[in-house]
Enzyme design. Structure first.
Site, PDB file in Angstrom:
ATOM      1  N   HIS A  15      37.212  44.515  33.203  1.00  0.00           N
ATOM      2  CA  HIS A  15      36.011  45.176  32.710  1.00  0.00           C
ATOM      3  C   HIS A  15      35.319  45.940  33.829  1.00  0.00           C
ATOM      4  CE1 HIS A  15      32.754  41.844  33.605  1.00  0.00           C
ATOM      5  NE2 HIS A  15      33.489  42.116  34.651  1.00  0.00           N
ATOM      6  N   CYS A  34      30.667  45.448  40.631  1.00  0.00           N
ATOM      7  CA  CYS A  34      31.019  45.271  39.220  1.00  0.00           C
ATOM      8  C   CYS A  34      31.120  46.613  38.492  1.00  0.00           C
ATOM      9  CB  CYS A  34      30.013  44.368  38.520  1.00  0.00           C
ATOM     10  SG  CYS A  34      30.017  42.712  39.188  1.00  0.00           S
ATOM     11  N   HIS A  40      37.859  45.842  37.240  1.00  0.00           N
ATOM     12  CA  HIS A  40      38.296  44.652  37.973  1.00  0.00           C
ATOM     13  C   HIS A  40      38.522  43.549  36.936  1.00  0.00           C
ATOM     14  CE1 HIS A  40      33.940  44.041  37.557  1.00  0.00           C
ATOM     15  NE2 HIS A  40      34.242  42.753  37.518  1.00  0.00           N
ATOM     16  N   HIS A  42      39.047  39.353  35.540  1.00  0.00           N
ATOM     17  CA  HIS A  42      38.595  37.964  35.623  1.00  0.00           C
ATOM     18  C   HIS A  42      39.570  37.074  34.868  1.00  0.00           C
ATOM     19  CE1 HIS A  42      34.618  38.723  37.343  1.00  0.00           C
ATOM     20  NE2 HIS A  42      34.509  39.746  36.514  1.00  0.00           N
ATOM     21  N   ASP A  80      43.171  38.940  25.548  1.00  0.00           N
ATOM     22  CA  ASP A  80      44.020  38.651  26.706  1.00  0.00           C
ATOM     23  C   ASP A  80      44.763  39.897  27.183  1.00  0.00           C
ATOM     24  OD1 ASP A  80      45.117  36.927  28.657  1.00  0.00           O
ATOM     25  OD2 ASP A  80      46.941  36.694  27.465  1.00  0.00           O
ATOM     26  N   HIS A  81      44.686  40.129  28.489  1.00  0.00           N
ATOM     27  CA  HIS A  81      45.332  41.280  29.139  1.00  0.00           C
ATOM     28  C   HIS A  81      44.814  42.620  28.635  1.00  0.00           C
ATOM     29  CE1 HIS A  81      47.899  38.141  30.674  1.00  0.00           C
ATOM     30  NE2 HIS A  81      48.363  38.998  31.562  1.00  0.00           N
ATOM     31  N   GLU A 125      33.192  33.038  33.723  1.00  0.00           N
ATOM     32  CA  GLU A 125      33.742  34.291  34.256  1.00  0.00           C
ATOM     33  C   GLU A 125      34.398  34.026  35.608  1.00  0.00           C
ATOM     34  OE1 GLU A 125      32.254  38.555  33.383  1.00  0.00           O
ATOM     35  OE2 GLU A 125      31.198  37.874  35.170  1.00  0.00           O
TER      36      GLU A 125
END
Ligand code: NI
Length: 135
Positions: A15, A34, A40, A42, A80-81, A125
């Site tokens: 995100h 951020c 980037h 998480h 996911d991903h 996170e």
């Protein structure tokens, strides 16, 4: 007598925290790293908790097999991903902070779980930063 049962799950996602209405300077001031324009990632840890009365026929508050599948199909498969900003239409207008992701997950699962049961979502996170939403 009410009991809380919880299921842990996991997804990886990328995100960027960025407010479209602000200048680049303001975004950098508020969001710092951020706001990296290349995004980037998480490793999100999710804890879904369901609270309610025990069904005397099963001894369950909720069938954990059902809850496991629900989280897999509705949350993991979706997130996911993924790049949350680019792949999830909801986050084209809503900043994908942990707070907002937590609400997004809650709203999806709330619709799929018996109204007599309370729902609470905890989203990590990082191992040290987590948010919680119960509606
Ligand atoms: Ni982040």
């Amino acid at each position: 007598m009410e009991v809380t049962v919880s299921r842990k799950a996991h997804f990886n996602a990328a995100h960027r925290l960025y407010n479209k209405k602000w200048s680049e300077t303001k975004n950098n001031q508020v969001f710092g790293k951020c706001n990296n324009s290349n995004y980037h990632g998480h490793n999100y840890e999710l804890i879904v908790s369901v609270k309610g009365k025990i069904d005397s026929n099963t001894g369950y508050v909720i069938d954990m097999g059902y809850l496991k599948l629900l989280i897999k199909n509705e949350i993991e498969e979706r997130l996911d991903h993924k790049n949350l900003n680019l792949d999830i239409p909801y986050f084209s207008e809503v900043i994908p902070s942990a707070e907002n992701i937590c609400i997004y997950i809650y709203d999806i699962l709330r619709n799929k779980i018996d109204k007599n049961l309370s729902l609470s979502i905890k989203l990590y996170e990082t191992p040290r930063n987590f948010v919680e939403y119960s509606g």
